[in-house]
Design a protein around this motif. Structure first.
Motif, PDB file in Angstrom:
ATOM      1  N   UNK A 202       6.181   2.027  -3.458  1.00  0.00           N
ATOM      2  CA  UNK A 202       6.723   3.254  -2.859  1.00  0.00           C
ATOM      3  C   UNK A 202       8.152   3.412  -3.365  1.00  0.00           C
TER       4      UNK A 202
ATOM      5  N   UNK B 219       2.662  25.616   5.146  1.00  0.00           N
ATOM      6  CA  UNK B 219       1.623  26.624   5.361  1.00  0.00           C
ATOM      7  C   UNK B 219       1.766  27.821   4.414  1.00  0.00           C
TER       8      UNK B 219
ATOM      9  N   UNK C 111      -3.877  15.245   1.403  1.00  0.00           N
ATOM     10  CA  UNK C 111      -4.221  13.824   1.330  1.00  0.00           C
ATOM     11  C   UNK C 111      -3.341  13.099   2.345  1.00  0.00           C
TER      12      UNK C 111
ATOM     13  N   UNK D  77      -2.209  30.755  -6.276  1.00  0.00           N
ATOM     14  CA  UNK D  77      -1.895  29.333  -6.236  1.00  0.00           C
ATOM     15  C   UNK D  77      -1.209  28.981  -7.555  1.00  0.00           C
ATOM     16  N   UNK D  78       0.052  28.676  -7.486  1.00  0.00           N
ATOM     17  CA  UNK D  78       0.790  28.354  -8.708  1.00  0.00           C
ATOM     18  C   UNK D  78       1.873  27.352  -8.369  1.00  0.00           C
ATOM     19  N   UNK D  79       2.284  26.643  -9.390  1.00  0.00           N
ATOM     20  CA  UNK D  79       3.286  25.605  -9.187  1.00  0.00           C
ATOM     21  C   UNK D  79       4.621  26.203  -8.757  1.00  0.00           C
TER      22      UNK D  79
ATOM     23  N   UNK E 102      -4.042   9.659   3.237  1.00  0.00           N
ATOM     24  CA  UNK E 102      -3.969   8.220   2.971  1.00  0.00           C
ATOM     25  C   UNK E 102      -4.583   7.890   1.606  1.00  0.00           C
ATOM     26  N   UNK E 103      -3.713   7.759   0.642  1.00  0.00           N
ATOM     27  CA  UNK E 103      -4.183   7.478  -0.722  1.00  0.00           C
ATOM     28  C   UNK E 103      -4.856   6.113  -0.829  1.00  0.00           C
TER      29      UNK E 103
ATOM     30  N   UNK F 299       0.536  18.546  -4.878  1.00  0.00           N
ATOM     31  CA  UNK F 299       0.482  19.192  -3.563  1.00  0.00           C
ATOM     32  C   UNK F 299       0.252  20.696  -3.616  1.00  0.00           C
ATOM     33  N   UNK F 300       0.603  21.353  -4.719  1.00  0.00           N
ATOM     34  CA  UNK F 300       0.665  22.822  -4.683  1.00  0.00           C
ATOM     35  C   UNK F 300      -0.693  23.507  -4.570  1.00  0.00           C
TER      36      UNK F 300
ATOM     37  N   UNK G  45       0.829  -1.201   0.000  1.00  0.00           N
ATOM     38  CA  UNK G  45       0.000   0.000   0.000  1.00  0.00           C
ATOM     39  C   UNK G  45       0.863   1.249   0.000  1.00  0.00           C
ATOM     40  N   UNK G  46       0.466   2.174  -0.801  1.00  0.00           N
ATOM     41  CA  UNK G  46       1.202   3.437  -0.843  1.00  0.00           C
ATOM     42  C   UNK G  46       0.515   4.410   0.086  1.00  0.00           C
ATOM     43  N   UNK G  47       1.274   4.940   1.003  1.00  0.00           N
ATOM     44  CA  UNK G  47       0.677   5.909   1.917  1.00  0.00           C
ATOM     45  C   UNK G  47       1.383   7.232   1.844  1.00  0.00           C
ATOM     46  N   UNK G  48       1.862   7.614   0.672  1.00  0.00           N
ATOM     47  CA  UNK G  48       2.575   8.887   0.523  1.00  0.00           C
ATOM     48  C   UNK G  48       1.710  10.034   0.990  1.00  0.00           C
ATOM     49  N   UNK G  49       2.242  10.913   1.776  1.00  0.00           N
ATOM     50  CA  UNK G  49       1.423  12.028   2.248  1.00  0.00           C
ATOM     51  C   UNK G  49       1.762  13.252   1.428  1.00  0.00           C
ATOM     52  N   UNK G  50       0.822  14.146   1.357  1.00  0.00           N
ATOM     53  CA  UNK G  50       1.218  15.432   0.808  1.00  0.00           C
ATOM     54  C   UNK G  50       0.745  16.568   1.699  1.00  0.00           C
ATOM     55  N   UNK G  51       1.162  16.483   2.913  1.00  0.00           N
ATOM     56  CA  UNK G  51       1.023  17.617   3.820  1.00  0.00           C
ATOM     57  C   UNK G  51       1.859  18.742   3.232  1.00  0.00           C
ATOM     58  N   UNK G  52       1.293  19.906   3.132  1.00  0.00           N
ATOM     59  CA  UNK G  52       2.071  20.945   2.469  1.00  0.00           C
ATOM     60  C   UNK G  52       2.407  22.084   3.416  1.00  0.00           C
TER      61      UNK G  52
ATOM     62  N   UNK H 148       2.713  28.151   1.544  1.00  0.00           N
ATOM     63  CA  UNK H 148       2.225  27.951   0.179  1.00  0.00           C
ATOM     64  C   UNK H 148       0.723  28.167   0.109  1.00  0.00           C
ATOM     65  N   UNK H 149       0.006  27.742   1.132  1.00  0.00           N
ATOM     66  CA  UNK H 149      -1.444  27.892   1.137  1.00  0.00           C
ATOM     67  C   UNK H 149      -1.812  29.357   1.240  1.00  0.00           C
TER      68      UNK H 149
ATOM     69  N   UNK I 270      -0.523  10.484  -7.303  1.00  0.00           N
ATOM     70  CA  UNK I 270       0.220   9.607  -6.415  1.00  0.00           C
ATOM     71  C   UNK I 270      -0.511   8.297  -6.093  1.00  0.00           C
TER      72      UNK I 270
END
Lengths: 136, 90, 507
Positions: C25, A10, C45, A18-20, C47-48, C39-40, A1-8, A12-13, C124
């Motif tokens: 992974x 602050x 997220x 909003x831009x790359x 837990x995918x 993410x931007x 299982x992939x559990x990659x997070x994308x907590x970002x 940036x928010x 992802x």
């Protein structure tokens, strides 16, 4: 299982844009700047209560063009086919420039009458409100 | 009006046993025919049972065969080997 | 008796193995470097693995069913061509709806193919990634089957030949083009919200179902077949749309305001773009199945109502200005057809005034608005036509900075006044047709100030010249053939000749 997070992060928010990548807004080229129109400015014209003309109409006009050229040239050319045009009395016309009531000086230029780039000029003809009064 | 789920299927020979099964297995379902397609509405929940369709066509019907005739749907979908369920709140 | 159902593994197990089971992974590269785009936008997220594809369609099954759909579709298309199916349509005016479809919608299918391929690489989670890959293939299939189908009409009718070129240049096609460009230049979650949810789930029924049913009713066997074949994929796309919304809302409470803003934006943008479909349904189908207003009631008010009631448990509300859009369903088709009637000289399809019978239908379907506001407009134009003074608007229209449609929409509550909205950004004025379009601009002025507005581009000298003839050449539109009224067009002459030949044969 992939559990990659994308907590970002602050910050940036909280950025307004909003831009790359950072610096997006500064790098943007706005397409309709006045200088892109070869000395003209865009002017929109609208005859109220005559919606058979589907929307306001747009022209690239020199800012020093006299306001009177609207009623002498543009309006007859582009609105003249409407049955109401024949009965139009210029003395009674009510003008609005960018939403504000205005009494334009016909001999002065668009710019002197407060018409700028992408200004909207509306005119209303009391008593004349479209084909059989339908606002068309 | 609230909580209606729906499934729209083509109105053709392949879909007909599916349509018939749905109408049989979901007594509250209502079929609206339009040119070329049928929209079936049902309050809250609608089930398509593989067993019912299989009985009609005389062979084993896989619920994934719905992909051949489905046109549209409304509701949340859940599918396994035996049935396909549309509902809200899932 | 039904034979016993035997499967080595059940559907859920197969799906798990064929999607998650194939994912891994990364070890010698950071996941954030491998997936740099998700993410931007600020969507969190955690837990995918919570993602699940409701149809649980695996790639092997996907190929099997798609292959079968294609075989059926091409058998019909071949038969349509072999049997001169174009002779069986209700009336040649109908073909103009197909011209608008091919120039306006088909290139979007191709754009969707490209962008879903991008997401099929860059998301992802394995579940949505596989769903995006399938959808990418679906969209390519839709573009191809539409082009194949319509290539038959291209042999007999004008206005089709330059469709990809026209899509990139023509003033009204900038409406669908800019809609999709906006989505493709957004981040992946906004794209999913825009295309998979707002468009595919909430609004696509309004495009395909009544329109394809209309094709069936007007004898266009070929379009019905590609339409329903495409639509069978659409149901899968809809589940991706609703799943992505629920997933974002379930993953983190901070996602709600972002998602709500996107839902508001894309509902409004979709509503404006579908005004073109409204006009097709109410004015361009010689035999009509339902009015735009009726379709709106079934597919937005009723189906959308149930959807948003369900999503309210996450705190998501009905899109902003949904009430205004519902009010506009009484007007939008009439206003849009009037735009094309007066700019027929620059349209890549033919126009006409509704007949008495058609106006009676419109009065019946639009008892609140048609006779009062729109019938007089058409009657005035009819009188002018009779006098040999067909009404053309010879100036260029003011366009909305956001939706790029001529600003021909009226004030909520007052159909006798054009709705004007404007704002300033970095010292320049920007104009909008509605509060919805203005809000969208104000949320992202740096994006929408870059809009390529066809009218302004003509003024800037970027469209082949200043005269209509120059611009039409630049559009690859054949003056006197592709444009102007249906009456007197080469399309009409040919259709009339076919009908006359038929009568002769029938004796």
């Amino acid at each position: 299982m992939v559990g990659g997070t994308n907590e970002i992060k602050r910050e940036e928010v909280e950025m307004a844009v909003v831009a790359l990548k950072p610096g997006y807004e500064e790098a943007v080229d706005f397409r309709d700047k006045h200088e892109n129109f070869h000395g003209n400015q865009v002017v929109y014209l609208h005859w109220e209560e005559h919606l058979s003309f589907c929307s306001a109409i747009a022209f690239p006009l020199p800012p020093d063009m006299p306001f009177g050229a609207l009623i002498e040239e543009l309006i007859p050319t582009y609105y003249g086919m409407h049955p109401d045009y024949q009965s139009l009395n210029w003395e009674q016309v009510e003008w609005k420039i960018d939403g504000k009531p205005s009494t334009p000086d016909m001999s002065k230029s668009l710019a002197e009458n407060g018409v700028g780039h992408k200004s909207l000029i509306c005119f209303r003809t009391p008593g004349l409100n479209g084909y059989r009064g339908s606002c068309s | 009006m609230a909580g209606i789920v729906s499934i729209t299927l083509q109105n053709n020979d392949e879909a007909r046993p599916v349509i018939e099964s749905i109408l049989q297995d979901n007594p509250s379902a209502n079929a609206n025919y339009m040119p070329g397609a049928v929209k079936i509405d049902c309050p809250e929940r609608l089930v398509v049972k593989a067993e019912s369709v299989s009985e009609r066509i005389g062979r084993d019907w896989d619920p994934q065969e719905i992909h051949l005739t489905i046109v549209s749907m409304g509701g949340s979908l859940d599918e396994d080997d035996d049935e396909l369920v549309l509902s809200w709140g899932a | 008796m039904t034979p016993p159902r035997k499967k080595k593994m059940n559907l859920k197990q197969r799906y798990a193995l064929m999607t998650r089971g194939l994912d891994w992974e990364t070890s010698y590269q950071k996941m954030d470097d491998v997936f740099p785009y998700d993410t931007f936008e600020g969507i969190k997220i955690t837990d995918w693995s919570k993602w699940e594809d409701p149809f649980r369609l695996t790639m092997d099954a996907y190929w099997k069913y798609q292959g079968e759909k294609e075989r059926k579709l091409y058998a019909v298309l071949d038969s349509f061509a072999q049997n001169n199916g174009q002779l069986g349509i209700s009336d040649a005016r109908y073909v103009n709806a197909i011209k608008l479809f091919l120039t306006g919608v088909t290139p979007l299918e191709y754009q969707a193919h490209r962008h879903f391929a991008h997401l099929g690489r860059h998301i992802r989670g394995a579940g949505p990634r596989v769903a995006a890959q399938m959808q990418s293939l679906d969209e390519l299939r839709h573009a191809q089957t539409q082009i194949h189908t319509i290539s038959h009409y291209n042999k007999y009718f004008d206005g089709f030949a330059e469709f990809p070129h026209m899509h990139d240049r023509v003033w009204y096609l900038s409406v669908p083009k800019s809609f999709f460009d906006d989505a493709c230049t957004a981040g992946p979650f906004e794209f999913f919200t825009a295309i998979s949810f707002a468009f595919e789930y909430v609004l696509t029924n309004l495009l395909f179902v009544p329109f394809m049913s209309g094709a069936a009713y007007n004898g266009d066997l070929a379009t019905v077949t590609f339409g329903f074949s495409a639509q069978s994929d659409e149901a899968r796309h809809m589940t991706l749309g609703i799943e992505v919304i629920k997933f974002m809302l379930e993953q983190h409470p901070d996602n709600l305001p972002i998602v709500q803003k996107w839902v508001d934006k894309w509902f409004w943008r979709g509503h404006k773009m579908l005004g073109l479909v409204a006009m097709m349904m109410d004015y361009m189908l010689p035999k009509r199945i339902m009015s735009w207003k009726e379709a709106w009631e079934i597919y937005f008010t009723e189906a959308g109502g149930a959807l948003f009631e369900d999503l309210s448990r996450y705190g998501l509300r009905v899109p902003k200005y949904a009430d205004i859009a519902t009010e506009e369903a009484e007007h939008i088709s009439h206003q849009n057809w009037a735009i094309f009637y007066q700019y027929t000289q620059a349209a890549g399809f033919h126009t006409w005034l509704p007949t008495d019978e058609e106006m009676a239908w419109l009065s019946e379907k639009y008892p609140n608005t048609f006779d009062k506001y729109y019938r007089p407009r058409f009657e005035m134009w009819r009188e002018m036509e009779a006098k040999g003074e067909r009404f053309y608007n010879n100036a260029l229209p003011q366009l909305c900075q956001t939706c790029q449609i001529p600003m021909g929409y009226t004030e909520p509550g007052d159909p006798t006044k054009i709705g004007f909205r404007s704002t300033e950004y970095k010292g320049d004025r920007y104009h909008f047709c509605s509060d919805g379009c203005k809000d969208i601009f104000e949320n992202e002025p740096e994006k929408f100030a870059q809009a390529w507005l066809p009218v302004h581009q003509i003024f800037q000298g970027n469209c082949g010249g200043a005269d209509l003839g120059d611009v039409l050449k630049w559009y690859h539109m054949e003056n006197g053939t592709d444009n102007l009224d249906y009456s007197g067009s080469p399309d009409q002459q040919q259709w009339d000749a076919w009908q006359a030949a038929r009568k002769k044969v029938a004796g």
